[in-house]
Motif scaffolding. Structure first.
Motif, PDB file in Angstrom:
ATOM      1  N   ASP A 189       0.821  -1.148   0.069  1.00  0.00           N
ATOM      2  CA  ASP A 189       0.132  -0.021  -0.026  1.00  0.00           C
ATOM      3  C   ASP A 189       0.640   1.173  -0.007  1.00  0.00           C
ATOM      4  OD1 ASP A 189      -2.461   1.492   0.445  1.00  0.00           O
ATOM      5  OD2 ASP A 189      -1.544   1.917   2.270  1.00  0.00           O
ATOM      6  N   LEU A 190       2.004   1.245   0.836  1.00  0.00           N
ATOM      7  CA  LEU A 190       2.535   2.516   0.792  1.00  0.00           C
ATOM      8  C   LEU A 190       3.372   2.663  -0.441  1.00  0.00           C
ATOM      9  CD1 LEU A 190       4.053   1.948   4.347  1.00  0.00           C
ATOM     10  CD2 LEU A 190       2.625   3.673   3.842  1.00  0.00           C
ATOM     11  N   MET A 191       3.863   1.373  -0.999  1.00  0.00           N
ATOM     12  CA  MET A 191       4.624   1.727  -2.368  1.00  0.00           C
ATOM     13  C   MET A 191       3.650   2.411  -3.324  1.00  0.00           C
ATOM     14  SD  MET A 191       7.764   0.823  -1.888  1.00  0.00           S
ATOM     15  CE  MET A 191       7.644   1.509  -0.118  1.00  0.00           C
ATOM     16  N   ALA A 192       2.236   2.179  -3.200  1.00  0.00           N
ATOM     17  CA  ALA A 192       1.569   2.476  -4.383  1.00  0.00           C
ATOM     18  C   ALA A 192       1.353   3.965  -4.221  1.00  0.00           C
ATOM     19  CB  ALA A 192       0.349   1.871  -4.076  1.00  0.00           C
ATOM     20  N   GLN A 193       1.771   4.280  -3.172  1.00  0.00           N
ATOM     21  CA  GLN A 193       1.612   5.933  -2.688  1.00  0.00           C
ATOM     22  C   GLN A 193       2.604   6.632  -3.695  1.00  0.00           C
ATOM     23  OE1 GLN A 193       1.023   7.224   1.458  1.00  0.00           O
ATOM     24  NE2 GLN A 193       0.199   5.364   1.905  1.00  0.00           N
ATOM     25  N   MET A 194       3.830   5.809  -4.111  1.00  0.00           N
ATOM     26  CA  MET A 194       5.043   6.581  -4.692  1.00  0.00           C
ATOM     27  C   MET A 194       4.678   6.538  -6.158  1.00  0.00           C
ATOM     28  SD  MET A 194       8.079   4.118  -3.324  1.00  0.00           S
ATOM     29  CE  MET A 194       9.353   5.183  -4.338  1.00  0.00           C
ATOM     30  N   GLU A 195       3.439   6.357  -6.714  1.00  0.00           N
ATOM     31  CA  GLU A 195       2.873   6.391  -8.047  1.00  0.00           C
ATOM     32  C   GLU A 195       2.606   7.871  -8.288  1.00  0.00           C
ATOM     33  OE1 GLU A 195       2.920   4.254 -10.253  1.00  0.00           O
ATOM     34  OE2 GLU A 195       3.224   2.444  -8.865  1.00  0.00           O
ATOM     35  N   ASN A 196       2.461   8.818  -7.070  1.00  0.00           N
ATOM     36  CA  ASN A 196       1.831  10.047  -7.300  1.00  0.00           C
ATOM     37  C   ASN A 196       2.561  11.127  -6.272  1.00  0.00           C
ATOM     38  OD1 ASN A 196      -0.555   9.721  -8.980  1.00  0.00           O
ATOM     39  ND2 ASN A 196      -1.130   8.198  -7.252  1.00  0.00           N
ATOM     40  N   PRO A 197       3.963  11.483  -6.708  1.00  0.00           N
ATOM     41  CA  PRO A 197       4.623  12.337  -5.962  1.00  0.00           C
ATOM     42  C   PRO A 197       3.936  13.647  -5.931  1.00  0.00           C
ATOM     43  CG  PRO A 197       5.969  11.396  -7.694  1.00  0.00           C
ATOM     44  CD  PRO A 197       4.531  10.991  -7.924  1.00  0.00           C
ATOM     45  N   PRO A 198       4.066  14.615  -4.847  1.00  0.00           N
ATOM     46  CA  PRO A 198       4.935  14.372  -3.773  1.00  0.00           C
ATOM     47  C   PRO A 198       4.529  13.153  -2.720  1.00  0.00           C
ATOM     48  CG  PRO A 198       3.732  16.176  -3.302  1.00  0.00           C
ATOM     49  CD  PRO A 198       3.404  15.813  -4.877  1.00  0.00           C
ATOM     50  N   TYR A 199       5.347  12.337  -2.025  1.00  0.00           N
ATOM     51  CA  TYR A 199       4.896  11.690  -1.125  1.00  0.00           C
ATOM     52  C   TYR A 199       6.007  11.618   0.047  1.00  0.00           C
ATOM     53  CZ  TYR A 199       8.484   8.744  -3.600  1.00  0.00           C
ATOM     54  OH  TYR A 199       9.660   8.444  -4.274  1.00  0.00           O
ATOM     55  N   ALA A 200       5.428  11.108   1.280  1.00  0.00           N
ATOM     56  CA  ALA A 200       6.444  10.936   2.268  1.00  0.00           C
ATOM     57  C   ALA A 200       5.835   9.686   3.157  1.00  0.00           C
ATOM     58  CB  ALA A 200       6.610  12.185   3.179  1.00  0.00           C
ATOM     59  N   LEU A 201       6.439   8.827   3.016  1.00  0.00           N
ATOM     60  CA  LEU A 201       5.850   7.288   3.480  1.00  0.00           C
ATOM     61  C   LEU A 201       6.350   7.134   4.973  1.00  0.00           C
ATOM     62  CD1 LEU A 201       6.118   4.952   0.674  1.00  0.00           C
ATOM     63  CD2 LEU A 201       4.454   6.808   0.994  1.00  0.00           C
TER      64      LEU A 201
END
Length: 352
Positions: A64-76
């Motif tokens: 789930d967290l890696m999927a958030q990397m699809e849409n920068p910006p991100y801070a996991l």
């Protein structure tokens, strides 16, 4: 084919997660992942660092967290530390899988402990494996288990995989972000660096935060090495190296292995597998200019990252070789990047 020596892969994690299928995963391949013995042989994979890596607890949803990397910006958010009591058994199992790989390959794969052994394997056409630990959760504060793993063949260690350990703090997965994200090495981490130096265990700076990087640089008598990291000036991920860090690596006669992970390659930080060869070549150009052509190699992160579709998997390595040649790199430079620089670095750190 030009042989390729690789700075980092996560094949052992696939074996750790499915030990009942390890023969098909390693010996024959099963159409999954990015590495197996037949595809290594087909792609000219001459050897590399095989990582003992422990997945985060089930309560931390990496997918789930890696999927958030699809849409920068991100801070996991980072996972919690893994206690030594939970880490030791799976780490030993992963090391055992690598020892089994050597036996099962019947001469096609060899665990190497010195630079001379790596050189000999490449000369003989045998795949050379160096046992690496990505995140030192399985090392106790007294460092006794460091000696145990060293006896098994461990010759490279990263104090952290982003998660905190007894020894230091890693960078989160964040874009845009500086790698200056927390405190430096603990007192135990400083002892770990000195003991690794004494044992000739290479210290891997990939995933370590900037203050920890500086502490290793101040303490270590070995070249500074980031096995699978890219250029922060070209992709402002916390996982990438700043110009100052690159300069310190150059001054130590160290090494950087280009990470194929698309999220650490593209200028926007977007994970775009359709990006082609261009981002990889931009990072290689920059690394060569900053470090010099004797201190740059490849560090794929195979089986641990989403990589450019044009490469595909380990069987596509000669496509990368051809892309470097078409980009204008001469034969001598391509061979340095593909394997010779890693061989020289290993001799300087593990011993000839």
């Amino acid at each position: 084919m030009i042989p390729v020596f690789d700075g980092h892969n996560d094949l052992l994690l696939r074996l750790l997660e499915a030990p009942e299928r390890r023969e098909t995963i390693w010996l024959t391949g099963e159409g999954k992942g990015q590495l197996d013995l037949p595809r290594m042989q087909a792609g000219g994979f001459a050897g590399g660092f095989f990582a003992i890596y422990l997945p985060s607890p089930a309560s931390h949803d990496d997918a789930d967290l890696m999927a958030q990397m699809e849409n920068p910006p991100y801070a996991l958010p980072l996972p919690d530390a893994i206690p030594f009591s939970d880490a030791l058994a799976p780490a030993i199992a992963a090391a055992g899988h690598m020892l089994w790989m050597e036996r099962a390959a019947k001469g096609a794969f060899r665990i190497c402990r010195t630079g001379a052994e790596v050189r000999a394997a490449l000369k003989e056409g045998v795949i050379a494996g160096i046992m690496h630990m990505e995140g030192a959760e399985a090392i106790d504060e007294s460092l006794d288990t460091l000696h145990v793993f060293h006896a098994m063949g461990l010759r490279s260690l990263g104090p952290v995989w982003s998660r905190p350990t007894l020894f230091g703090h890693g960078v989160p997965f964040a874009y845009p972000s500086s790698p200056d994200t927390g405190p430096g090495l603990t007192d135990a981490g400083k002892r770990l660096v000195k003991e690794c130096n004494a044992l000739k265990v290479m210290i891997d700076l990939s995933h370590l935060n900037e203050k920890g990087f500086d502490d290793v640089a101040a303490l270590s008598d070995a070249p500074l090495v980031a096995t699978h990291s890219n250029v922060h000036a070209l992709c402002a991920s916390s996982r990438n190296l700043t110009d100052r860090q690159l300069d310190m690596i150059r001054e130590s006669r160290g090494m950087v292995g280009l990470n194929y992970a698309v999220g650490f390659l593209t200028e926007t930080g977007i994970k775009d597998p359709a990006c082609g060869w261009a981002p990889m070549l931009r990072h290689l150009d920059y690394l060569i200019e900053r470090l010099g052509e004797d201190h740059v190699g490849l560090g794929s992160d195979f089986d641990g990252a989403e990589i450019p579709a044009v490469l595909g998997d380990v069987a596509g390595l000669q496509g990368l070789v051809e892309a470097m040649q078409a980009h204008g790199y001469g034969e001598a430079l391509v061979r340095k990047i593909a394997h010779e620089n890693w061989c020289s670095l290993i001799e300087r750190t593990l011993g000839a």
